[in-house]
Design an enzyme around this catalytic site. Structure first.
Site, PDB file in Angstrom:
ATOM      1  N   CYS A  73       2.114  -1.902  -0.547  1.00 16.57           N
ATOM      2  CA  CYS A  73       2.615  -3.277  -0.496  1.00 16.57           C
ATOM      3  C   CYS A  73       2.563  -3.852  -1.902  1.00 16.57           C
ATOM      4  O   CYS A  73       1.483  -4.010  -2.467  1.00 16.57           O
ATOM      5  CB  CYS A  73       1.785  -4.122   0.469  1.00 16.57           C
ATOM      6  SG  CYS A  73       2.320  -5.850   0.552  1.00 16.57           S
ATOM      7  N   CYS A 214       9.244  -8.945  -0.691  1.00 20.43           N
ATOM      8  CA  CYS A 214       8.692  -7.591  -0.574  1.00 20.43           C
ATOM      9  C   CYS A 214       8.759  -6.951  -1.949  1.00 20.43           C
ATOM     10  O   CYS A 214       9.855  -6.750  -2.500  1.00 20.43           O
ATOM     11  CB  CYS A 214       9.480  -6.777   0.444  1.00 20.43           C
ATOM     12  SG  CYS A 214       8.915  -5.051   0.595  1.00 20.43           S
TER      13      CYS A 214
END
Length: 281
Positions: A73, A214
């Site tokens: 992530c 993201c």
């Protein structure tokens, strides 16, 4: 059981952080999904456990909002760096282990001396297949660039005439994310190059749906834009609904991401058991 947590966000991509450096803890998919629920829980794009590491300052263990495990992530690792730095658990140069390998961070300090963000070495991007893969989604044909950033991404570039803000991301993104071609799912990105080395992006993440940002998707989209000749610069500004990221691309396909990290609040919650009993406080 009372669970202590801290919530952090990078470009409004928010996660619940649980410090497991001294006392390890594992939760079920149902418990993670319950904590991430924006109406019945704390509310987040997922849960990140900060665990000990033998090869780095800490291990970042990431779970999506539905309880499924993630490999990496980008926004989450900047926030993990902030968590560690602000508590004296790492220096301005930090190493964080992930399921996609150890990533190196350079902490960016704010006026008060705490971490305001970080520059992250995301590793090498890999273009999987060339030319782009044609796919039919909800009755419409798209060309998808497949990029591996330690986790899988499919990037679609919209036509110049199409408005990304009004694009039906839920309709097309959900179908792309769950397409049979990707047995473990894929992060679906829809992008539009703008003038001045800028890329506009919306992302439908596997396991979480549309998110405000993201980091790995921004990295993948910038890399795909360069490979397809849609971006002629080595550093791109990527505009996402939650904010902006700077993505730098080296000649040998190494990717570097720079962005913010912010602590939102800390608290405690009574952990729900498998039957859903328990209450927040």
């Amino acid at each position: 059981m009372k669970l202590d947590f801290t919530k952090l966000e990078g470009c409004k991509n928010d996660y619940i952080y649980i410090d497991c450096l001294k006392n390890d803890l594992y939760l079920s998919e149902a418990q993670i999904a319950s904590l991430s629920d924006r109406r019945g829980g704390i509310g987040s794009d997922g849960v990140i456990f900060i665990r000990p590491s033998e090869s780095a300052d800490a291990f970042m263990d990431v779970y999506n909002a539905d309880g499924s495990r993630a490999l990496m992530c980008g926004n989450g690792i900047r926030c993990t760096g902030k968590y560690l730095f602000d508590r004296g658990l790492c220096g301005e140069r930090a190493a964080i282990e992930t399921l996609s390998g150890v990533k190196q961070l350079s902490i960016i300090k704010g006026f008060d001396g705490s971490a305001a963000g970080a520059r992250v070495g995301m590793g090498k991007a890999l273009l999987e297949g060339d030319p782009p893969l044609p796919l039919n989604l909800a009755g419409r044909r798209f060309e998808c660039s497949l990029v591996n950033m330690g986790n899988p991404h499919a990037v679609v570039f919209l036509d110049e005439s199409e408005d990304l803000d009004s694009f039906e991301l839920g309709k097309y993104g959900s179908e792309l994310s769950l397409h049979p071609l990707f047995p473990v799912g894929v992060n679906a990105s829809f992008a539009k190059p703008l003038d001045g080395g800028t890329l506009k992006l919306r992302v439908f993440e596997r396991g979480s749906g549309e998110t405000a940002a993201c980091g790995t998707a921004a990295s993948a989209a910038a890399f795909a834009a360069k490979k397809r000749g849609l971006a002629g610069v080595s550093a791109l500004k990527v505009l996402l609904p939650g904010g902006e990221l700077i993505i730098e691309l080296s000649e040998d396909d190494e990717v570097y991401m720079t962005g913010s990290a912010r602590e939102v609040f800390s608290g405690s919650v009574l952990l729900r058991d498998e039957r859903g009993d328990g209450a927040a406080r």
